[in-house]
Design a protein around this motif. Structure first.
Motif, PDB file in Angstrom:
ATOM      1  N   ILE A  38      46.838 115.698  32.548  1.00 48.16           N
ATOM      2  CA  ILE A  38      46.801 114.956  31.286  1.00 48.16           C
ATOM      3  C   ILE A  38      48.076 115.240  30.499  1.00 48.16           C
ATOM      4  CG2 ILE A  38      45.605 116.776  30.005  1.00 48.16           C
ATOM      5  CD1 ILE A  38      43.923 114.487  28.675  1.00 48.16           C
ATOM      6  N   GLN A  39      48.484 114.301  29.675  1.00 52.61           N
ATOM      7  CA  GLN A  39      49.622 114.483  28.779  1.00 52.61           C
ATOM      8  C   GLN A  39      49.097 114.856  27.399  1.00 52.61           C
ATOM      9  OE1 GLN A  39      52.516 114.397  31.176  1.00 52.61           O
ATOM     10  NE2 GLN A  39      53.253 114.017  29.123  1.00 52.61           N
ATOM     11  N   ASP A  42      46.921 112.507  24.954  1.00 47.94           N
ATOM     12  CA  ASP A  42      46.105 111.539  25.680  1.00 47.94           C
ATOM     13  C   ASP A  42      44.639 111.945  25.649  1.00 47.94           C
ATOM     14  OD1 ASP A  42      48.359 110.132  26.312  1.00 47.94           O
ATOM     15  OD2 ASP A  42      48.352 110.633  28.451  1.00 47.94           O
TER      16      ASP A  42
END
Length: 124
Positions: A38-39, A42
């Motif tokens: 995941i970023q 996000d």
């Protein structure tokens, strides 16, 4: 899209760039362990790995027994490390284990934990 209870959130060293994270937790009512990328910021993660606690236990027992096939399982480190990390966090949250401070914690019996030399140690 499935909801995931995230128990582990670490920097993703396998990805270049700022803000890349890897998370691990449980899905499907706690039946499965999931690992995802995941970023930062996000809300949707990219699934990388899903497995049951039963599968993780079977794999860990096979590895401990010396089963050479189990020891060459692709992604073995990720399976077992995600399982350990998630179970540790859940156990701590439930009060079953004490949280860790430093890896040594100053009470592991190492020589540097002692303020003076013991009878079986050479001070020089």
């Amino acid at each position: 899209m499935r909801a995931m209870a995230v128990y582990v959130d670490v920097r993703n060293l396998a990805k270049d760039g700022v803000g890349a994270r890897r998370i691990a937790g449980v899905i499907d009512g706690g039946e499965l362990v999931a690992v995802a990328a995941i970023q930062d910021g996000d809300r949707t993660a990219t699934p990388e790995l899903e497995f049951s606690f039963a599968d993780a236990l079977t794999l860990a027992e096979a590895c401990l027994s010396g089963d050479r096939r189990a020891l060459t399982t692709p992604g073995l480190a990720r399976y077992l490390s995600a399982t350990v990390a998630v179970l540790f966090r859940v156990s701590c949250a439930a009060g079953a284990l004490q949280r860790l401070g430093e890896a040594d914690g100053g009470d592991a019996g190492y020589l540097d934990d002692r303020t003076e030399t013991g009878p079986d140690e050479d001070p020089d």
